[in-house]
Design a protein around this motif. Sequence first.
Motif, short mmCIF file in Angstrom:
data_model
loop_
_atom_site.label_atom_id
_atom_site.label_comp_id
_atom_site.label_asym_id
_atom_site.label_seq_id
_atom_site.Cartn_x
_atom_site.Cartn_y
_atom_site.Cartn_z
N GLY A 63 -11.43 2.86 7.10
CA GLY A 63 -11.56 1.64 6.32
C GLY A 63 -10.23 1.10 5.84
N GLU A 64 -10.32 0.10 4.98
CA GLU A 64 -9.16 -0.56 4.39
C GLU A 64 -9.31 -0.54 2.87
OE1 GLU A 64 -8.09 -5.14 3.95
OE2 GLU A 64 -7.72 -4.41 5.98
N PHE A 65 -8.24 -0.17 2.19
CA PHE A 65 -8.26 -0.06 0.73
C PHE A 65 -7.10 -0.85 0.15
CE2 PHE A 65 -10.65 3.50 2.21
CZ PHE A 65 -11.61 3.74 1.23
N HIS A 66 -7.37 -1.62 -0.89
CA HIS A 66 -6.32 -2.30 -1.66
C HIS A 66 -6.04 -1.37 -2.84
CE1 HIS A 66 -7.27 -6.46 0.18
NE2 HIS A 66 -7.56 -5.48 1.01
N PHE A 67 -4.97 -0.63 -2.72
CA PHE A 67 -4.66 0.47 -3.64
C PHE A 67 -3.60 0.05 -4.64
CE2 PHE A 67 -6.32 4.76 -2.85
CZ PHE A 67 -5.92 5.37 -4.01
N ARG A 68 -3.90 0.21 -5.91
CA ARG A 68 -2.93 -0.08 -6.96
C ARG A 68 -2.45 1.22 -7.57
NH1 ARG A 68 -4.40 -2.05 -12.87
NH2 ARG A 68 -2.56 -1.12 -13.79
N ILE A 69 -1.12 1.38 -7.63
CA ILE A 69 -0.50 2.51 -8.33
C ILE A 69 0.53 1.91 -9.26
CG2 ILE A 69 0.83 4.65 -8.13
CD1 ILE A 69 -0.23 4.88 -5.25
N GLY A 70 0.34 2.09 -10.56
CA GLY A 70 1.22 1.45 -11.54
C GLY A 70 1.10 -0.06 -11.39
N ASP A 71 2.23 -0.74 -11.21
CA ASP A 71 2.24 -2.20 -11.07
C ASP A 71 2.28 -2.66 -9.62
OD1 ASP A 71 2.27 -2.50 -13.85
OD2 ASP A 71 4.46 -2.39 -13.92
N GLU A 72 2.14 -1.75 -8.68
CA GLU A 72 2.29 -2.09 -7.27
C GLU A 72 0.96 -1.94 -6.54
OE1 GLU A 72 5.43 -1.08 -3.68
OE2 GLU A 72 5.49 0.09 -5.52
N THR A 73 0.63 -2.91 -5.70
CA THR A 73 -0.59 -2.86 -4.89
C THR A 73 -0.21 -2.96 -3.42
OG1 THR A 73 -1.91 -3.88 -6.64
CG2 THR A 73 -2.82 -3.96 -4.42
N LYS A 74 -0.79 -2.08 -2.61
CA LYS A 74 -0.56 -2.07 -1.16
C LYS A 74 -1.91 -1.96 -0.46
CE LYS A 74 4.03 -1.57 -1.13
NZ LYS A 74 4.96 -2.49 -0.54
N VAL A 75 -1.97 -2.47 0.77
CA VAL A 75 -3.15 -2.31 1.61
C VAL A 75 -2.93 -1.07 2.46
CG1 VAL A 75 -4.54 -3.32 3.46
CG2 VAL A 75 -3.61 -4.79 1.64
N LEU A 76 -3.86 -0.12 2.34
CA LEU A 76 -3.80 1.12 3.12
C LEU A 76 -4.96 1.13 4.10
CD1 LEU A 76 -3.03 3.75 0.33
CD2 LEU A 76 -1.42 2.54 1.80
N LYS A 77 -4.68 1.58 5.32
CA LYS A 77 -5.70 1.67 6.37
C LYS A 77 -5.75 3.09 6.90
CE LYS A 77 -5.18 -3.14 7.59
NZ LYS A 77 -4.93 -4.13 8.63
N ALA A 78 -6.70 3.36 7.78
CA ALA A 78 -6.89 4.70 8.34
C ALA A 78 -5.55 5.27 8.81
CB ALA A 78 -7.89 4.65 9.49
N GLY A 79 -5.27 6.48 8.39
CA GLY A 79 -4.03 7.17 8.73
C GLY A 79 -2.95 7.04 7.67
N ASP A 80 -3.13 6.13 6.71
CA ASP A 80 -2.16 5.95 5.62
C ASP A 80 -2.48 6.88 4.46
OD1 ASP A 80 -1.05 3.87 7.13
OD2 ASP A 80 -2.13 2.31 6.02
N SER A 81 -1.50 7.09 3.60
CA SER A 81 -1.71 7.93 2.42
C SER A 81 -0.83 7.45 1.29
CB SER A 81 -1.42 9.40 2.75
OG SER A 81 -0.09 9.56 3.19
N CYS A 82 -1.08 7.98 0.10
CA CYS A 82 -0.27 7.65 -1.07
C CYS A 82 -0.22 8.84 -2.02
CB CYS A 82 -0.83 6.42 -1.79
SG CYS A 82 -2.50 6.58 -2.42
N LEU A 83 0.83 8.84 -2.82
CA LEU A 83 1.05 9.86 -3.85
C LEU A 83 0.91 9.18 -5.20
CD1 LEU A 83 2.13 12.68 -4.84
CD2 LEU A 83 4.37 11.59 -4.85
N ILE A 84 0.12 9.78 -6.08
CA ILE A 84 -0.06 9.26 -7.42
C ILE A 84 0.44 10.32 -8.40
CG2 ILE A 84 -1.71 8.38 -9.10
CD1 ILE A 84 -3.52 7.89 -6.50
N PRO A 85 1.54 10.03 -9.09
CA PRO A 85 2.07 10.99 -10.06
C PRO A 85 1.14 11.12 -11.27
CG PRO A 85 3.75 9.38 -9.41
CD PRO A 85 2.43 8.88 -8.91
N PRO A 86 1.28 12.19 -12.03
CA PRO A 86 0.47 12.36 -13.23
C PRO A 86 0.66 11.19 -14.20
CG PRO A 86 1.66 14.38 -12.72
CD PRO A 86 2.18 13.32 -11.80
N HIS A 87 -0.43 10.83 -14.89
CA HIS A 87 -0.43 9.86 -15.99
C HIS A 87 -0.08 8.44 -15.55
CE1 HIS A 87 -0.91 13.34 -18.53
NE2 HIS A 87 0.20 13.86 -18.02
N VAL A 88 -0.18 8.11 -14.26
CA VAL A 88 0.09 6.76 -13.77
C VAL A 88 -1.25 6.08 -13.46
CG1 VAL A 88 1.14 5.37 -11.93
CG2 VAL A 88 2.35 7.37 -12.86
#
Length: 119
Positions: A63-88
């Motif tokens: 699928g496709e995800f509009h992922f927000r981490i802190g103040d930044e938003t990116k579109v992630l698709k199959a095969g993509d990943s992200c790191l979310i630090p604690p308390h963000v």
Amino acid sequence: MQKQSALFSFGNETDIEDLGGGLKRQMLGYNHELMAVKVWFAEGAEGYVHKHRHTQVTYVEQGEFHFRIGDETKVLKAGDSCLIPPHVEHGAVCPTGGILIDTFSPAREDFIESDDNAN
């Protein structure tokens, strides 16, 4: 909190919890240091903006995800990943429907307590 899940988990034998709002969750494995969870999003479902003390790595399986981490938003698709630090603050919207694999360190105690209460 249980110390750990079974050493082997079979997808067709492991409970899938309906979280409401088009989200479902299946525990893949955990101990006190690490947890992996599979999350299904229906088309248009939203993972609300929240934060927690855990480090999180999320892998987009489908699928496709509009992922927000802190103040930044990116579109992630199959095969993509992200790191979310604690308390963000973070959250995701899935316009297509999809599947995420979330890992947490340490394990999310609230997920285990929720899973225990469902049984």
